[in-house]
Design a protein around this motif. Structure first.
Motif, PDB file in Angstrom:
ATOM      1  N   ILE A   1       0.991  -1.388   0.089  1.00 22.57           N
ATOM      2  CA  ILE A   1      -0.295  -0.143   0.245  1.00 22.57           C
ATOM      3  C   ILE A   1       0.371   0.981  -0.127  1.00 22.57           C
ATOM      4  CG2 ILE A   1      -1.903   1.220   1.451  1.00 22.57           C
ATOM      5  CD1 ILE A   1      -2.157  -1.523   2.672  1.00 22.57           C
ATOM      6  N   PRO A   2       1.216   1.831  -1.278  1.00 23.27           N
ATOM      7  CA  PRO A   2       1.768   3.368  -0.916  1.00 23.27           C
ATOM      8  C   PRO A   2       1.340   4.215  -0.559  1.00 23.27           C
ATOM      9  CG  PRO A   2       0.740   2.892  -3.012  1.00 23.27           C
ATOM     10  CD  PRO A   2      -0.036   1.734  -2.036  1.00 23.27           C
ATOM     11  N   CYS A   3       1.236   5.358   0.552  1.00 24.57           N
ATOM     12  CA  CYS A   3       0.692   5.848   1.282  1.00 24.57           C
ATOM     13  C   CYS A   3       1.320   7.988   1.173  1.00 24.57           C
ATOM     14  CB  CYS A   3       0.619   5.520   2.749  1.00 24.57           C
ATOM     15  SG  CYS A   3      -0.199   3.878   2.748  1.00 24.57           S
ATOM     16  N   HIS A   4       0.789   8.372   0.781  1.00 25.24           N
ATOM     17  CA  HIS A   4       1.200   9.950   0.390  1.00 25.24           C
ATOM     18  C   HIS A   4       0.165  10.773   1.434  1.00 25.24           C
ATOM     19  CE1 HIS A   4       3.715  13.086  -0.231  1.00 25.24           C
ATOM     20  NE2 HIS A   4       2.499  13.901  -1.135  1.00 25.24           N
ATOM     21  N   ASN A   5       0.010  11.793   2.763  1.00 27.00           N
ATOM     22  CA  ASN A   5      -1.093  12.118   3.024  1.00 27.00           C
ATOM     23  C   ASN A   5      -1.479  11.348   3.680  1.00 27.00           C
ATOM     24  OD1 ASN A   5       1.508  13.986   3.078  1.00 27.00           O
ATOM     25  ND2 ASN A   5       0.582  15.522   1.777  1.00 27.00           N
ATOM     26  N   GLU A   6      -2.500   9.988   3.966  1.00 23.03           N
ATOM     27  CA  GLU A   6      -3.346   9.492   4.032  1.00 23.03           C
ATOM     28  C   GLU A   6      -3.511   9.071   5.834  1.00 23.03           C
ATOM     29  OE1 GLU A   6      -4.818   9.113   1.761  1.00 23.03           O
ATOM     30  OE2 GLU A   6      -3.960   7.841  -0.002  1.00 23.03           O
ATOM     31  N   ALA A   7      -3.030  10.113   6.577  1.00 24.43           N
ATOM     32  CA  ALA A   7      -3.475   9.601   8.008  1.00 24.43           C
ATOM     33  C   ALA A   7      -4.804   9.546   8.422  1.00 24.43           C
ATOM     34  CB  ALA A   7      -3.057  10.836   8.201  1.00 24.43           C
TER      35      ALA A   7
ATOM     36  N   ASP B   1       5.564   4.659   3.274  1.00 26.53           N
ATOM     37  CA  ASP B   1       5.655   6.017   4.041  1.00 26.53           C
ATOM     38  C   ASP B   1       5.999   6.681   2.732  1.00 26.53           C
ATOM     39  OD1 ASP B   1       4.046   8.120   4.648  1.00 26.53           O
ATOM     40  OD2 ASP B   1       6.621   8.556   5.349  1.00 26.53           O
ATOM     41  N   ASP B   2       5.257   7.946   1.468  1.00 25.59           N
ATOM     42  CA  ASP B   2       6.429   8.415   0.836  1.00 25.59           C
ATOM     43  C   ASP B   2       6.250   9.909   0.497  1.00 25.59           C
ATOM     44  OD1 ASP B   2       7.028   8.781  -1.702  1.00 25.59           O
ATOM     45  OD2 ASP B   2       5.506   8.699  -3.245  1.00 25.59           O
ATOM     46  N   GLY B   3       7.176   9.783   1.990  1.00 28.01           N
ATOM     47  CA  GLY B   3       7.497  11.571   2.160  1.00 28.01           C
ATOM     48  C   GLY B   3       5.764  11.905   2.868  1.00 28.01           C
TER      49      GLY B   3
ATOM     50  N   ALA C   1      -4.207   3.151  -0.516  1.00 28.76           N
ATOM     51  CA  ALA C   1      -4.585   3.602   0.724  1.00 28.76           C
ATOM     52  C   ALA C   1      -6.099   3.525   0.796  1.00 28.76           C
ATOM     53  CB  ALA C   1      -3.608   4.213   0.893  1.00 28.76           C
ATOM     54  N   ASP C   2      -6.982   4.581   0.381  1.00 31.52           N
ATOM     55  CA  ASP C   2      -7.825   5.347   0.586  1.00 31.52           C
ATOM     56  C   ASP C   2      -8.950   4.565   0.303  1.00 31.52           C
ATOM     57  OD1 ASP C   2      -7.477   5.742  -2.547  1.00 31.52           O
ATOM     58  OD2 ASP C   2      -7.438   7.124  -2.556  1.00 31.52           O
ATOM     59  N   LEU C   3      -9.336   3.275   0.182  1.00 36.94           N
ATOM     60  CA  LEU C   3     -10.557   2.202   0.311  1.00 36.94           C
ATOM     61  C   LEU C   3     -11.312   2.767  -1.039  1.00 36.94           C
ATOM     62  CD1 LEU C   3     -11.452   2.040   3.709  1.00 36.94           C
ATOM     63  CD2 LEU C   3     -10.358   0.340   2.654  1.00 36.94           C
ATOM     64  N   GLN C   4     -10.637   3.025  -1.870  1.00 41.29           N
ATOM     65  CA  GLN C   4     -11.516   3.223  -3.330  1.00 41.29           C
ATOM     66  C   GLN C   4     -11.746   1.695  -3.811  1.00 41.29           C
ATOM     67  OE1 GLN C   4      -9.036   6.649  -5.256  1.00 41.29           O
ATOM     68  NE2 GLN C   4     -11.705   7.657  -5.960  1.00 41.29           N
ATOM     69  N   ASP C   5     -10.159   1.036  -4.199  1.00 33.86           N
ATOM     70  CA  ASP C   5      -9.995  -0.582  -4.178  1.00 33.86           C
ATOM     71  C   ASP C   5     -10.766  -1.524  -3.257  1.00 33.86           C
ATOM     72  OD1 ASP C   5      -8.424   0.453  -6.405  1.00 33.86           O
ATOM     73  OD2 ASP C   5      -6.860   0.701  -5.612  1.00 33.86           O
TER      74      ASP C   5
ATOM     75  N   THR D   1      -7.597  13.652   0.655  1.00 31.87           N
ATOM     76  CA  THR D   1      -8.156  14.345  -0.494  1.00 31.87           C
ATOM     77  C   THR D   1      -7.129  13.227  -1.344  1.00 31.87           C
ATOM     78  OG1 THR D   1      -6.004  16.348  -0.372  1.00 31.87           O
ATOM     79  CG2 THR D   1      -8.795  16.082   0.117  1.00 31.87           C
ATOM     80  N   THR D   2      -6.916  13.519  -2.703  1.00 32.27           N
ATOM     81  CA  THR D   2      -6.614  13.443  -3.637  1.00 32.27           C
ATOM     82  C   THR D   2      -5.069  14.058  -3.652  1.00 32.27           C
ATOM     83  OG1 THR D   2      -6.129  12.470  -6.032  1.00 32.27           O
ATOM     84  CG2 THR D   2      -7.427  14.675  -5.645  1.00 32.27           C
ATOM     85  N   ASN D   3      -4.555  12.972  -3.728  1.00 28.20           N
ATOM     86  CA  ASN D   3      -2.992  13.517  -3.922  1.00 28.20           C
ATOM     87  C   ASN D   3      -2.836  14.213  -5.741  1.00 28.20           C
ATOM     88  OD1 ASN D   3      -0.768  12.819  -1.535  1.00 28.20           O
ATOM     89  ND2 ASN D   3      -1.627  10.828  -2.324  1.00 28.20           N
ATOM     90  N   TYR D   4      -3.713  13.942  -6.910  1.00 23.69           N
ATOM     91  CA  TYR D   4      -2.918  14.047  -7.998  1.00 23.69           C
ATOM     92  C   TYR D   4      -4.187  15.639  -8.860  1.00 23.69           C
ATOM     93  CZ  TYR D   4      -0.053  10.360  -8.215  1.00 23.69           C
ATOM     94  OH  TYR D   4       0.492   9.102  -8.295  1.00 23.69           O
TER      95      TYR D   4
HETATM   96  N1  UDP Z   1       0.286   7.718  -3.519  1.00 21.70           N
HETATM   97  C1  UDP Z   1       1.619   7.613  -2.873  1.00 21.70           C
HETATM   98  N2  UDP Z   1       2.774   8.248  -3.813  1.00 21.70           N
HETATM   99  C2  UDP Z   1       1.801  10.395  -4.471  1.00 21.70           C
HETATM  100  C3  UDP Z   1       1.128  10.397  -4.682  1.00 21.70           C
HETATM  101  C4  UDP Z   1       0.011   8.917  -4.536  1.00 21.70           C
HETATM  102  O1  UDP Z   1       2.482   7.169  -2.582  1.00 21.70           O
HETATM  103  O2  UDP Z   1       3.637  10.640  -4.394  1.00 21.70           O
HETATM  104  C5  UDP Z   1      -0.207   6.596  -3.086  1.00 21.70           C
HETATM  105  C6  UDP Z   1      -1.698   7.716  -2.227  1.00 21.70           C
HETATM  106  O3  UDP Z   1      -1.512   7.682  -0.866  1.00 21.70           O
HETATM  107  C7  UDP Z   1      -2.025   6.459  -2.843  1.00 21.70           C
HETATM  108  C8  UDP Z   1      -2.344   6.260  -3.998  1.00 21.70           C
HETATM  109  O4  UDP Z   1      -0.937   6.356  -4.221  1.00 21.70           O
HETATM  110  O5  UDP Z   1      -2.443   5.479  -1.688  1.00 21.70           O
HETATM  111  C9  UDP Z   1      -3.191   7.226  -5.313  1.00 21.70           C
HETATM  112  O6  UDP Z   1      -3.533   8.520  -5.079  1.00 21.70           O
HETATM  113  P1  UDP Z   1      -5.165   9.153  -5.061  1.00 21.70           P
HETATM  114  O7  UDP Z   1      -5.507   8.443  -3.828  1.00 21.70           O
HETATM  115  O8  UDP Z   1      -4.131  10.266  -4.492  1.00 21.70           O
HETATM  116  O9  UDP Z   1      -5.493   9.403  -6.775  1.00 21.70           O
HETATM  117  P2  UDP Z   1      -6.356   8.844  -7.134  1.00 21.70           P
HETATM  118  O10 UDP Z   1      -7.013   7.636  -6.794  1.00 21.70           O
HETATM  119  O11 UDP Z   1      -7.125  10.564  -6.888  1.00 21.70           O
HETATM  120  O12 UDP Z   1      -6.255   9.149  -8.372  1.00 21.70           O
END
Ligand code: UDP
Ligand code: MG
Length: 335
Positions: A24-30, A57-59, A110-114, A219-222
């Protein structure tokens, strides 16, 4: 020794229940990781699986790391890989893959979208012989129309631009067999776009249809700009087509310029068409510039690869996950 005669009609034996790694990649997912862990564990325990969850934890700049530390302190099946800064989702997922030891590995956001509830279906497909069980989105909640449209267009463009088949309407949510994971981890390239890399490896791919939900929290990271950059990266990293398009670009513009010049030269009496001539000159000047810019995108990436810098740096590792069993019974005996 008894020799079993070959029977073409008998199905191959099912793979045994896997030891599963989840990355699970995580960026600002507290806001969401504790909920994610709870839901994931309920699903995996319900399916009777031996598993580990590798959080990368990706920074993060929020409390994600502290939340992950608490999860790992309470659950030995959770591991945390802390990267030294934000390297981006593709690098974070690759870092996680490199740390896993399971017979099969699931990549999930990480965000339970999947929904984690789909994982047992992926495992069943793997046991029946699929090497990659990828989630294919039947529907997507909580996305803007703009994102839905651009994503659908991009997926279709990418699947045409890449020489090997890429499933459309598919993200990073998938299960990979150990052989696929090892192949990808061993690839020497630094800049990674995992979707096309997984497709490139070949093996047997099967789709699991699912409904993608809205983010559970956070919130989304993108931003649209970051998404556009990622799309450009995916295209240029995975396909020669954009560079080959320079021929079309140059050819097209030169043709337009020639037609315009001939039209201007054969125009009925009157002052020569200055505007038309300027348009011709602009077209002729623009074509090679655009071509050079396009080729530059490849040169920049080639230069970055030539620098041989790592795609991510691990600052710290917490927890053992499946590795905790090492020193116990060997894997073959446990299976
Ligand atoms: N994520 C990450 N590093 C980043 C950007 C995103 O590890 O620089 C992770 C994020 O925590 C999430 C996943 O990648 O678990 C998808 O990101 P996000 O949900 O923000 O994207 P979206 O679903 O809105 O396209
Ligand atoms: Mg998301």
């Amino acid at each position: 020794m008894t020799i079993t005669p070959f029977r073409g009609d008998s199905p191959p034996p099912r793979r045994p229940v896997p030891r599963l790694s989840v990355v699970i990649p995580c960026h600002n997912e507290a806001a969401v990781v504790a909920t994610t862990h709870r839901r994931l564990v309920a699903v995996l325990e319900g399916a009777g699986l031996e598993f580990e969850v590798v959080y990368v934890d990706d920074g993060s700049r929020d409390e994600t790391l502290e939340c992950l530390e608490r999860i790992a302190a309470a659950d030995p099946r959770a591991r945390v890989i802390e990267l030294s800064r934000n390297f981006g989702q593709q690098a974070a997922m690759s870092a996680g893959l490199a740390e896993t030891t399971g017979d099969a590995v699931v990549l999930i956001d990480a965000d339970l979208q999947d929904p984690p509830e789909v994982i047992p279906e992926m495992v069943a497909m793997w046991r029946d012989g699929a090497d990659v069980a990828y989630g294919r989105r039947r529907s997507r909640d909580g996305e803007t129309r703009f994102k839905l449209l651009t994503a659908a267009l991009f997926h279709r463009l990418l699947s045409r631009a890449v020489p090997h088949p890429i499933p459309v309407d598919t993200g990073d949510f998938k299960l990979l067999d150990r052989a696929v994971v090892d192949t990808i981890v061993a690839l020497p390239e630094r800049r990674r776009y995992l979707r096309t890399m997984v497709a490139w490896t070949g093996f047997r791919h099967e789709a699991v249809w699912y409904d993608r939900h809205a983010r559970a929290a956070g919130t989304t990271n993108y931003s649209p700009l970051k998404l556009a950059r990622l799309a450009g990266d995916a295209l240029v990293l995975s396909s020669d087509l954009p560079m080959r398009m320079t021929w079309v670009l140059v050819g097209g513009l030169v043709t337009v310029a020639t037609v315009a010049a001939v039209t201007a030269a054969t125009a009925p009496p009157g002052p020569p068409g200055v505007a038309a001539l300027l348009a011709v000159a602009a077209g002729v000047a623009a074509a090679p510039t655009a071509a050079v810019a396009l080729v530059g995108e490849y040169v920049v990436r080639t230069y970055r690869e030539a620098q041989h810098r790592p795609a991510w740096i691990v600052r710290r590792r917490i927890g053992l996950g499946l590795g905790a069993a090492r020193g116990g019974p060997p894997r073959s005996a446990a299976a």
